[in-house]
Design a protein around this motif. Structure first.
Motif, PDB file in Angstrom:
ATOM      1  N   ASP A  14       9.789  -4.181   4.577  1.00 20.70           N
ATOM      2  CA  ASP A  14      10.381  -2.924   4.137  1.00 20.70           C
ATOM      3  C   ASP A  14      10.325  -1.931   5.297  1.00 20.70           C
ATOM      4  O   ASP A  14       9.242  -1.633   5.795  1.00 20.70           O
ATOM      5  CB  ASP A  14       9.601  -2.389   2.938  1.00 20.70           C
ATOM      6  CG  ASP A  14      10.205  -1.138   2.338  1.00 20.70           C
ATOM      7  OD1 ASP A  14      10.923  -0.400   3.049  1.00 20.70           O
ATOM      8  OD2 ASP A  14       9.940  -0.880   1.157  1.00 20.70           O
ATOM      9  N   CYS A  16      10.518   1.142   5.305  1.00 20.73           N
ATOM     10  CA  CYS A  16       9.772   2.348   4.949  1.00 20.73           C
ATOM     11  C   CYS A  16       8.276   2.173   5.183  1.00 20.73           C
ATOM     12  O   CYS A  16       7.569   3.158   5.418  1.00 20.73           O
ATOM     13  CB  CYS A  16      10.055   2.751   3.506  1.00 20.73           C
ATOM     14  SG  CYS A  16      11.783   3.247   3.248  1.00 20.73           S
ATOM     15  N   ASP A  17       7.785   0.940   5.145  1.00 19.99           N
ATOM     16  CA  ASP A  17       6.376   0.696   5.485  1.00 19.99           C
ATOM     17  C   ASP A  17       6.114   1.115   6.927  1.00 19.99           C
ATOM     18  O   ASP A  17       5.095   1.735   7.230  1.00 19.99           O
ATOM     19  CB  ASP A  17       6.014  -0.779   5.299  1.00 19.99           C
ATOM     20  CG  ASP A  17       5.996  -1.200   3.840  1.00 19.99           C
ATOM     21  OD1 ASP A  17       5.997  -0.318   2.948  1.00 19.99           O
ATOM     22  OD2 ASP A  17       5.997  -2.421   3.589  1.00 19.99           O
ATOM     23  N   CYS A  20       5.895   4.899   7.156  1.00 18.45           N
ATOM     24  CA  CYS A  20       4.595   5.409   6.722  1.00 18.45           C
ATOM     25  C   CYS A  20       3.533   5.165   7.794  1.00 18.45           C
ATOM     26  O   CYS A  20       2.699   6.041   8.058  1.00 18.45           O
ATOM     27  CB  CYS A  20       4.191   4.776   5.389  1.00 18.45           C
ATOM     28  SG  CYS A  20       5.241   5.271   4.002  1.00 18.45           S
ATOM     29  N   GLU A  21       3.568   4.011   8.425  1.00 24.48           N
ATOM     30  CA  GLU A  21       2.611   3.711   9.497  1.00 24.48           C
ATOM     31  C   GLU A  21       2.817   4.649  10.686  1.00 24.48           C
ATOM     32  O   GLU A  21       1.852   5.155  11.267  1.00 24.48           O
ATOM     33  CB  GLU A  21       2.761   2.260   9.950  1.00 24.48           C
ATOM     34  CG  GLU A  21       2.289   1.260   8.930  1.00 24.48           C
ATOM     35  CD  GLU A  21       2.646  -0.179   9.297  1.00 24.48           C
ATOM     36  OE1 GLU A  21       2.996  -0.434  10.478  1.00 24.48           O
ATOM     37  OE2 GLU A  21       2.572  -1.039   8.413  1.00 24.48           O
ATOM     38  N   ALA A  49       4.195   6.026   0.360  1.00 24.58           N
ATOM     39  CA  ALA A  49       4.682   4.852  -0.393  1.00 24.58           C
ATOM     40  C   ALA A  49       5.405   5.289  -1.661  1.00 24.58           C
ATOM     41  O   ALA A  49       6.437   4.716  -2.022  1.00 24.58           O
ATOM     42  CB  ALA A  49       3.516   3.920  -0.721  1.00 24.58           C
ATOM     43  N   SER A  52       8.939   6.530  -0.753  1.00 28.55           N
ATOM     44  CA  SER A  52       9.929   5.474  -0.524  1.00 28.55           C
ATOM     45  C   SER A  52      10.292   4.762  -1.825  1.00 28.55           C
ATOM     46  O   SER A  52      11.456   4.418  -2.050  1.00 28.55           O
ATOM     47  CB  SER A  52       9.464   4.487   0.545  1.00 28.55           C
ATOM     48  OG  SER A  52       8.332   3.778   0.148  1.00 28.55           O
TER      49      SER A  52
END
Length: 107
Positions: A14, A16-17, A20-21, A49, A52
């Motif tokens: 994903d 979006c992960d 976030c990272e 999370a 997203s």
């Protein structure tokens, strides 16, 4: 045959992960989590999370109602944000400049 089936079911990560990272990494350099509006690192990760996940639900609704013609706006937004947040020029202002409360297709 079982191994092939397992490999095919993995899918792609994903995007979006990664956002976030990247956000976590950048914010960790910008001061305290509290200054960023978060209780701690875990609060940031959970809220990112959730952001997203909510966007994916909104994208599905927009597709169903005809506002969007195809899926991909969320993934594209996450890829753009990851690129911004991981660039050599990324700084605390890069984070602050992002709009988090509006769906990408509504801007």
């Amino acid at each position: 045959m079982l191994i092939l089936a397992l490999l095919l079911s993995c899918g792609t990560p994903d995007p979006c992960d990664a956002t976030c990272e990247a956000g976590e990494s950048l914010l960790a350099r910008c001061g305290t989590w509290e200054e960023g509006g978060f209780d701690d690192r875990a609060d940031f990760i959970e809220r990112c999370a959730t952001w997203s996940w909510e966007l994916r639900l909104l994208e599905a609704e927009a597709l169903q109602s005809g506002v969007l013609q195809r899926r991909g706006a969320v993934d594209a937004t996450c890829r753009e944000r990851t690129e911004l947040l991981t660039s050599d020029q990324a700084d605390c202002e890069s984070w602050a400049s992002l709009e988090w409360s509006t769906a990408p297709w509504e801007r």
